[in-house]
Design a protein around this motif. Structure first.
Motif, PDB file in Angstrom:
ATOM      1  N   MET A   1       8.880   3.551  -0.057  1.00  0.00           N
ATOM      2  CA  MET A   1       8.665   4.914  -0.543  1.00  0.00           C
ATOM      3  C   MET A   1       7.293   5.402  -0.083  1.00  0.00           C
ATOM      4  O   MET A   1       6.299   4.699  -0.201  1.00  0.00           O
ATOM      5  N   ARG A   2       7.232   6.605   0.437  1.00  0.00           N
ATOM      6  CA  ARG A   2       5.976   7.147   0.933  1.00  0.00           C
ATOM      7  C   ARG A   2       5.088   7.612  -0.223  1.00  0.00           C
ATOM      8  O   ARG A   2       5.555   7.843  -1.340  1.00  0.00           O
ATOM      9  N   ASP A   3       3.799   7.776   0.107  1.00  0.00           N
ATOM     10  CA  ASP A   3       2.835   8.132  -0.932  1.00  0.00           C
ATOM     11  C   ASP A   3       3.208   9.423  -1.654  1.00  0.00           C
ATOM     12  O   ASP A   3       3.132   9.506  -2.882  1.00  0.00           O
ATOM     13  N   ARG A   4       3.607  10.441  -0.903  1.00  0.00           N
ATOM     14  CA  ARG A   4       3.953  11.715  -1.540  1.00  0.00           C
ATOM     15  C   ARG A   4       5.164  11.572  -2.454  1.00  0.00           C
ATOM     16  O   ARG A   4       5.229  12.191  -3.519  1.00  0.00           O
ATOM     17  N   GLN A   5       6.131  10.758  -2.042  1.00  0.00           N
ATOM     18  CA  GLN A   5       7.316  10.544  -2.875  1.00  0.00           C
ATOM     19  C   GLN A   5       6.950   9.824  -4.166  1.00  0.00           C
ATOM     20  O   GLN A   5       7.451  10.145  -5.244  1.00  0.00           O
ATOM     21  N   TYR A   6       6.051   8.857  -4.057  1.00  0.00           N
ATOM     22  CA  TYR A   6       5.596   8.139  -5.248  1.00  0.00           C
ATOM     23  C   TYR A   6       4.841   9.088  -6.176  1.00  0.00           C
ATOM     24  O   TYR A   6       5.018   9.057  -7.395  1.00  0.00           O
ATOM     25  N   ASP A   7       3.995   9.919  -5.606  1.00  0.00           N
ATOM     26  CA  ASP A   7       3.275  10.902  -6.421  1.00  0.00           C
ATOM     27  C   ASP A   7       4.253  11.802  -7.162  1.00  0.00           C
ATOM     28  O   ASP A   7       4.072  12.109  -8.345  1.00  0.00           O
ATOM     29  N   GLU A   8       5.293  12.230  -6.478  1.00  0.00           N
ATOM     30  CA  GLU A   8       6.301  13.091  -7.113  1.00  0.00           C
ATOM     31  C   GLU A   8       7.005  12.348  -8.243  1.00  0.00           C
ATOM     32  O   GLU A   8       7.263  12.921  -9.310  1.00  0.00           O
ATOM     33  N   LEU A   9       7.307  11.086  -8.027  1.00  0.00           N
ATOM     34  CA  LEU A   9       7.961  10.274  -9.054  1.00  0.00           C
ATOM     35  C   LEU A   9       7.081  10.169 -10.299  1.00  0.00           C
ATOM     36  O   LEU A   9       7.570  10.274 -11.433  1.00  0.00           O
ATOM     37  N   LEU A  10       5.775   9.981 -10.087  1.00  0.00           N
ATOM     38  CA  LEU A  10       4.844   9.820 -11.205  1.00  0.00           C
ATOM     39  C   LEU A  10       4.343  11.162 -11.748  1.00  0.00           C
ATOM     40  O   LEU A  10       3.648  11.193 -12.759  1.00  0.00           O
ATOM     41  N   ASN A  11       4.658  12.233 -11.034  1.00  0.00           N
ATOM     42  CA  ASN A  11       4.231  13.585 -11.422  1.00  0.00           C
ATOM     43  C   ASN A  11       2.703  13.725 -11.363  1.00  0.00           C
ATOM     44  O   ASN A  11       2.078  14.310 -12.246  1.00  0.00           O
ATOM     45  N   ILE A  12       2.112  13.169 -10.303  1.00  0.00           N
ATOM     46  CA  ILE A  12       0.664  13.242 -10.105  1.00  0.00           C
ATOM     47  C   ILE A  12       0.370  13.683  -8.676  1.00  0.00           C
ATOM     48  O   ILE A  12       1.285  13.793  -7.848  1.00  0.00           O
ATOM     49  N   ALA A  13      -0.908  13.935  -8.370  1.00  0.00           N
ATOM     50  CA  ALA A  13      -1.321  14.325  -7.017  1.00  0.00           C
ATOM     51  C   ALA A  13      -2.524  13.493  -6.624  1.00  0.00           C
ATOM     52  O   ALA A  13      -3.633  13.698  -7.125  1.00  0.00           O
ATOM     53  N   THR A  14      -2.310  12.518  -5.716  1.00  0.00           N
ATOM     54  CA  THR A  14      -3.403  11.615  -5.323  1.00  0.00           C
ATOM     55  C   THR A  14      -3.506  11.416  -3.815  1.00  0.00           C
ATOM     56  O   THR A  14      -4.266  10.565  -3.363  1.00  0.00           O
ATOM     57  N   THR A  15      -2.740  12.174  -3.027  1.00  0.00           N
ATOM     58  CA  THR A  15      -2.629  11.821  -1.613  1.00  0.00           C
ATOM     59  C   THR A  15      -3.764  12.326  -0.736  1.00  0.00           C
ATOM     60  O   THR A  15      -4.037  11.745   0.301  1.00  0.00           O
TER      61      THR A  15
END
Length: 200
Positions: A1-15
């Motif tokens: 899973m790519r970083d942006r997809q993981y961020d979306e899953l966690l509902n955060i913005a860290t990329t």
């Protein structure tokens, strides 16, 4: 899973990465640990909901949210940049909308790592080479004093560790190498690895 997809899953913005550099030679540029590599680490080194994970140089809080999502692990992110600290708080608010109770279990502190007061329940400490070995030594000494006062098993998790860090731990402390997770690219860059040092 790519970083942006993981961020979306966690509902955060860290990329997004940090632009520019710190004025002090003691503090290094912030960069979040890629989710793909965290997956590799925690596949062989799982945490527990009773653990307390402290991330020194936490940036926007990625590691704390990731560990809580996977294991229910609470903890504290320590960040000297006020801008990143504010973004971490925003991420906690967003993450909390999907994970009830997370706001009580994940904390962030804005300040220097060497000023963080080690709590008796803190037992996992993460370092992605955030600062000079002088500051690292100060922080580790505080961890050792805490473990002496409140005996417990303590782990230091190093990503992309510098030789200064490992030399200090192995020659001047009671920490012993417990686990090594070698990552893709280690044949070209030997520092592409996680090292876990344990104080039993």
């Amino acid at each position: 899973m790519r970083d942006r997809q993981y961020d979306e899953l966690l509902n955060i913005a860290t990329t997004k990465e940090q632009h520019g550099f710190n004025d002090s030679p003691h503090f290094h540029r912030y960069e979040a640990t890629p989710y793909e590599l965290l997956d590799r680490l925690f596949a062989v080194y799982p945490l527990d909901s009773s653990d307390r994970l402290i991330d020194f140089g936490c940036g926007k809080g990625r590691l704390n949210f990731y560990a809580h999502h996977l294991f229910g692990t609470g903890g504290t992110g320590v960040e000297m940049s006020e801008a990143f600290f504010k973004q971490a708080l925003k991420n906690r608010e967003r993450y909390g909308k999907k994970h009830k109770g997370a706001n009580r279990e994940i904390e962030f502190e804005c300040g220097l790592a060497q000023s963080y007061e080690i709590k008796p329940q803190d037992n996992k400490f993460y370092f992605f080479n955030p600062f000079s070995v002088q500051i690292f030594m100060t922080v580790v000494n505080k961890i050792l004093r805490s473990a002496e006062t409140e005996p417990r098993q303590v782990d230091l998790i190093l990503f992309f560790p510098s030789a200064d860090y490992t030399d200090y731990l192995e020659r001047q402390t009671q920490f012993e190498l417990f686990q090594e997770v070698v990552l893709p690219g280690a044949e070209k860059e030997p520092r592409e690895r996680f090292l876990v040092y344990r104080l039993s």
